[in-house]
Scaffold this motif. Structure first.
Motif, PDB file in Angstrom:
ATOM      1  N   GLN A 208      12.740  69.600  75.039  1.00 19.81           N
ATOM      2  CA  GLN A 208      12.203  68.298  74.630  1.00 19.81           C
ATOM      3  C   GLN A 208      11.991  67.311  75.777  1.00 19.81           C
ATOM      4  O   GLN A 208      10.943  66.665  75.863  1.00 19.81           O
ATOM      5  N   ARG A 395      11.404  58.734  69.584  1.00 26.21           N
ATOM      6  CA  ARG A 395      12.199  58.589  70.811  1.00 26.21           C
ATOM      7  C   ARG A 395      12.304  57.112  71.192  1.00 26.21           C
ATOM      8  O   ARG A 395      11.372  56.330  70.938  1.00 26.21           O
ATOM      9  N   GLY A 434      12.021  69.762  66.580  1.00 26.42           N
ATOM     10  CA  GLY A 434      12.208  71.171  66.913  1.00 26.42           C
ATOM     11  C   GLY A 434      12.347  71.971  65.631  1.00 26.42           C
ATOM     12  O   GLY A 434      13.151  71.623  64.766  1.00 26.42           O
TER      13      GLY A 434
HETATM   14  O1  4AD Z   1      18.354  69.786  65.703  1.00 21.98           O
HETATM   15  P1  4AD Z   1      18.219  70.401  67.066  1.00 21.98           P
HETATM   16  O2  4AD Z   1      19.438  70.561  67.889  1.00 21.98           O
HETATM   17  O3  4AD Z   1      17.125  69.505  67.803  1.00 21.98           O
HETATM   18  C1  4AD Z   1      16.752  69.582  69.095  1.00 21.98           C
HETATM   19  O4  4AD Z   1      17.097  70.442  69.875  1.00 21.98           O
HETATM   20  C2  4AD Z   1      15.725  68.590  69.482  1.00 21.98           C
HETATM   21  N1  4AD Z   1      15.681  68.487  70.959  1.00 21.98           N
HETATM   22  C3  4AD Z   1      14.396  68.970  68.913  1.00 21.98           C
HETATM   23  C4  4AD Z   1      13.313  67.975  69.224  1.00 21.98           C
HETATM   24  O5  4AD Z   1      13.351  66.878  68.718  1.00 21.98           O
HETATM   25  N2  4AD Z   1      12.369  68.343  70.047  1.00 21.98           N
HETATM   26  O6  4AD Z   1      17.535  71.824  66.929  1.00 21.98           O
HETATM   27  C5  4AD Z   1      16.287  71.955  66.306  1.00 21.98           C
HETATM   28  C6  4AD Z   1      16.292  73.155  65.371  1.00 21.98           C
HETATM   29  C7  4AD Z   1      17.315  73.059  64.245  1.00 21.98           C
HETATM   30  O7  4AD Z   1      16.839  72.292  63.176  1.00 21.98           O
HETATM   31  C8  4AD Z   1      17.480  74.527  63.881  1.00 21.98           C
HETATM   32  O8  4AD Z   1      16.426  74.966  63.040  1.00 21.98           O
HETATM   33  C9  4AD Z   1      17.346  75.208  65.201  1.00 21.98           C
HETATM   34  O9  4AD Z   1      16.657  74.344  66.063  1.00 21.98           O
HETATM   35  N3  4AD Z   1      18.648  75.548  65.777  1.00 21.98           N
HETATM   36  C10 4AD Z   1      19.184  76.765  65.755  1.00 21.98           C
HETATM   37  N4  4AD Z   1      18.724  77.933  65.275  1.00 21.98           N
HETATM   38  C11 4AD Z   1      19.502  79.001  65.415  1.00 21.98           C
HETATM   39  N5  4AD Z   1      20.700  79.010  66.038  1.00 21.98           N
HETATM   40  C12 4AD Z   1      21.211  77.865  66.553  1.00 21.98           C
HETATM   41  N6  4AD Z   1      22.379  77.867  67.185  1.00 21.98           N
HETATM   42  C13 4AD Z   1      20.434  76.673  66.422  1.00 21.98           C
HETATM   43  N7  4AD Z   1      20.613  75.390  66.802  1.00 21.98           N
HETATM   44  C14 4AD Z   1      19.517  74.728  66.403  1.00 21.98           C
END
Ligand code: 4AD
Ligand code: MG
Length: 465
Positions: A208, A395, A434
Motif C-alpha cells: 500500500q 488515507r 486490499g
Molecule cells: O486488512 P489488511 O491487513 O489491510 C491491508 O493490508 C491494507 N494495507 C490494505 C490496503 O488498504 N491497501 O489486509 C487486507 C486483506 C484482508 O481483508 C484479508 O482478506 C487479507 O488481506 N489477509 C489475509 N489473507 C490470508 N492470510 C492472512 N494472514 C491475511 N491477512 C490479511
C-alpha cells in the motif's frame, strides 16, 4: 500433428478423423473386446472417453495404462453411443508415456482434504483441486481485466521492504547475516548496518505505502502480488504467504472506496460464473450445496453498510453470549464479523469508521468526532462464511494529522520520510483497499480452508513442497 485439449474435444461441433490427445488416465475399464479409458488433461473438469479396441496392435500397451499413467492417443473423434457424453475417441495409436505404479495415491475413491494436503504435488490431478486452480487462474486474469478496463495502472511494489505498512510488526525478517554469529556494534548489539541492504529488512505485509506513491502520480493504480505475515494464527483463513490485490485511488473518499470494492467483488463473482460454470457446479455438488444460490444472492443485492458504532450496538443487542464481549473501542473478532454478515444482515456488509486506536496509522481521522470516540475512515468488507475479505480506508492526506497518527502508534517519522513527503508535495484525498485473493477464492468456490485454495500453503509449521 498438434494436440487437441480435452476441453476442446468435448466442445467439438463435428466429428474429426484424426486428433491427438495427451493426458493422464483417471480410470480404465477392460471389457472382452476393448478397454475404456477416461483421459483427463486438466483443461476442464470432465474427462474424455477413449476406446481402445482389442484388435489394435497397440492394445498391448493398455495393460500399462493404469490410473495416473500419462498417455498419448491418436484416433477419431466420434459421437458417443453411450449416455453421459457427446463425444468419445476411438484410438488408432495408443502409447503410454509414463507408467504409474500401483502406489499412485489418487485412486477413484474420495480422499480427505487433509490427506490431499500431504500430497500437494499430486493433488492438482484430482477433480477438486483441478477445479480450484482453474478458478484461481481465471480470477487472477479477471482482476487485471477489471482494473485495466478502468485504466488503472498495475504497479509492482517491492517484496523486500524496510517499512512496516500495517505497523503491526508481524513481519518475516530478510537477512544475509550469520544468525548464529551476527556482527556486533561496539555496544554489543547486532550490527544491522552490515546486513545486505545496510539496514533491517523484511518481506512485505502490504504494497500500500508504495502504491500511494504511484497513485499520487498516476491517479489510479493497483498492485497484485504475494504478501507475507508472520502472525501465528492457526485458523482456516490465515496463511503466512498469501496474495493481495490493492487498488489505490487519488481524489477518492471512503464512499467511493466502498463502491469500488463492491463493484470489484461482484465483477469477480460474475466472471467466475461465466467462465468457470462447470467447476462452480462441481463445488456446489460436492463442497457447498448453497454455493450457487449464495453467489446469485450476493450479485443481486447491494451490499449493506454499517458503521462500527452501529455494529457494536447490534452485537450488544443480539442476545448472544460472546466468547469475546465487545465494548466500543474493541476490535471485532471473527465471531462478531460472522454474526453481522451471516445472521444479522444475511448479506455482505461493509463496516466503516472504526476507532482510531485499533486501526493503522495511515487512516484518515474523521472530523468532528468526540475526542474520546475518535474514529478513522476505515472499512472492512465482511462476507458470509468467511468474515473479512477486504480491509481498506481513506488515507490521511493532511501532514500534521498524519504525524499525529504516527506518534499515536509510536512510529518513527524518519523511517517514513518519503511517505510524509507525499503530504508535503501536492497532497490529495485518496483511498484504497486490499482484497485477500485466497479469501475471495474461498468465497467463490465454497472451499472452507485457505490451505486448499493456494497451490502450496505456507502456515505456521508448514512450508513443504
Ligand atoms: O486488512 P489488511 O491487513 O489491510 C491491508 O493490508 C491494507 N494495507 C490494505 C490496503 O488498504 N491497501 O489486509 C487486507 C486483506 C484482508 O481483508 C484479508 O482478506 C487479507 O488481506 N489477509 C489475509 N489473507 C490470508 N492470510 C492472512 N494472514 C491475511 N491477512 C490479511
Ligand atoms: Mg484487516
Amino acid at each position: 500433428m498438434s494436440r487437441t485439449l480435452v476441453k476442446d474435444a468435448l466442445n467439438a461441433t463435428a466429428p474429426a478423423d484424426a486428433i491427438l490427445l495427451q493426458g493422464w488416465v483417471r480410470t480404465r475399464r477392460d471389457a472382452k473386446a476393448f478397454s475404456f479409458i477416461e483421459l483427463n488433461d486438466g483443461s476442464c473438469l470432465k474427462g474424455l472417453q477413449i476406446i481402445v479396441d482389442a484388435s489394435l496392435p497397440d492394445y498391448v500397451n493398455v495393460a500399462k495404462a493404469s490410473t495416473g499413467a500419462s498417455v498419448e492417443v491418436h484416433g477419431k473423434l466420434v459421437e458417443s453411443k453411450g449416455g453421459g457424453q457427446k463425444w468419445e475417441v476411438v484410438a488408432e495409436k495408443f502409447t503410454v508415456l509414463g507408467e504409474a505404479d500401483a502406489t499412485y495415491p489418487l485412486q477413484k475413491k474420495g480422499h480427505t482434504l487433509e490427506f490431499l494436503r500431504e500430497i500437494a504435488h499430486l493433488r492438482p490431478r484430482s477433480n477438486l483441486f483441478g477445479a480450484v486452480f482453474r478458478v484461481r487462474s481465471r480470477l487472477a486474469y479477471a482482476v487485471h481485466q477489471f482494473f485495466q478496463e478502468k485504466a488503472f495502472c498495475y504497479v509492482h511494489t517491492p517484496i523486500i521492504t524496510a517499512s512496516d505498512a500495517e505497523g503491526a510488526g508481524d513481519m518475516f525478517r530478510v537477512t544475509t547475516l550469520d544468525v548464529g554469529h551476527p556482527p556486533q556494534t561496539e555496544h554489543g548489539d547486532v550490527d544491522n548496518a552490515k546486513d545486505f541492504f545496510g539496514k533491517k529488512t523484511f518481506l512485505t505485509v502490504s504494497g500500500q505505502l508504495e502504491g500511494e506513491i504511484f497513485a499520487t502520480a498516476l491517479s489510479n493504480i493497483y498492485t497484485f502480488g504475494p504478501t507475507f505475515r508472520a502472525e501465528n494464527s492457526h485458523t482456516s483463513r490465515h496463511a503466512a504467504e498469501f496474495w493481495m490485490i490493492e487498488p489505490e485511488v487519488a481524489f477518492c473518499d471512503l464512499a467511493g472506496n466502498m463502491a469500488l470494492a463492491e463493484e470489484f467483488v461482484k465483477y469477480l463473482i460474475r466472471d467466475a460464473k461465466q467462465h468457470c460454470a462447470a467447476d462452480l457446479e462441481f463445488f456446489s455438488k460436492f463442497v457447498d450445496k448453497e454455493l450457487l444460490a449464495r453467489l446469485d444472492f450476493v450479485l443481486e443485492r447491494p451490499f449493506q453498510r454499517c458503521s462500527y458504532t452501529e455494529a457494536v450496538e447490534i452485537l450488544n443487542q443480539s442476545g448472544k453470549s460472546w466468547e469475546h464481549p465487545v465494548a466500543w473501542g474493541d476490535n471485532l473478532q471473527s465471531e462478531h464479523e460472522r454474526y453481522l454478515t451471516e445472521e444479522h444482515f444475511k448479506c455482505p456488509v461493509t463496516v466503516y469508521n472504526y476507532p482510531r486506536a485499533i486501526k493503522a496509522f495511515y487512516m484518515r481521522v474523521n472530523d468532528g468526532d468526540r475526542p474520546d470516540r475518535q474514529t478513522v475512515a476505515a472499512m472492512d468488507l465482511l462476507v458470509p462464511g468467511i468474515g473479512e475479505i477486504i480491509g481498506g480506508s481513506q488515507r490521511e492526506e493532511r501532514l500534521e494529522l498524519l504525524r499525529a497518527g504516527m506518534a499515536l502508534h509510536h512510529l518513527d517519522e524518519k523511517a517514513y520520510w518519503w511517505y510524509l513527503d507525499l503530504r508535503r508535495y501536492g497532497s490529495v484525498p485518496h483511498a484504497g483497499f486490499g482484497l485477500g485473493f485466497e479469501r475471495m477464492l474461498m468465497f467463490v468456490t465454497g472451499v472452507a480452508n485457505i490451505r486448499d485454495v493456494i497451490p502450496f500453503a505456507r502456515t505456521p509449521g508448514t512450508a513443504d513442497f
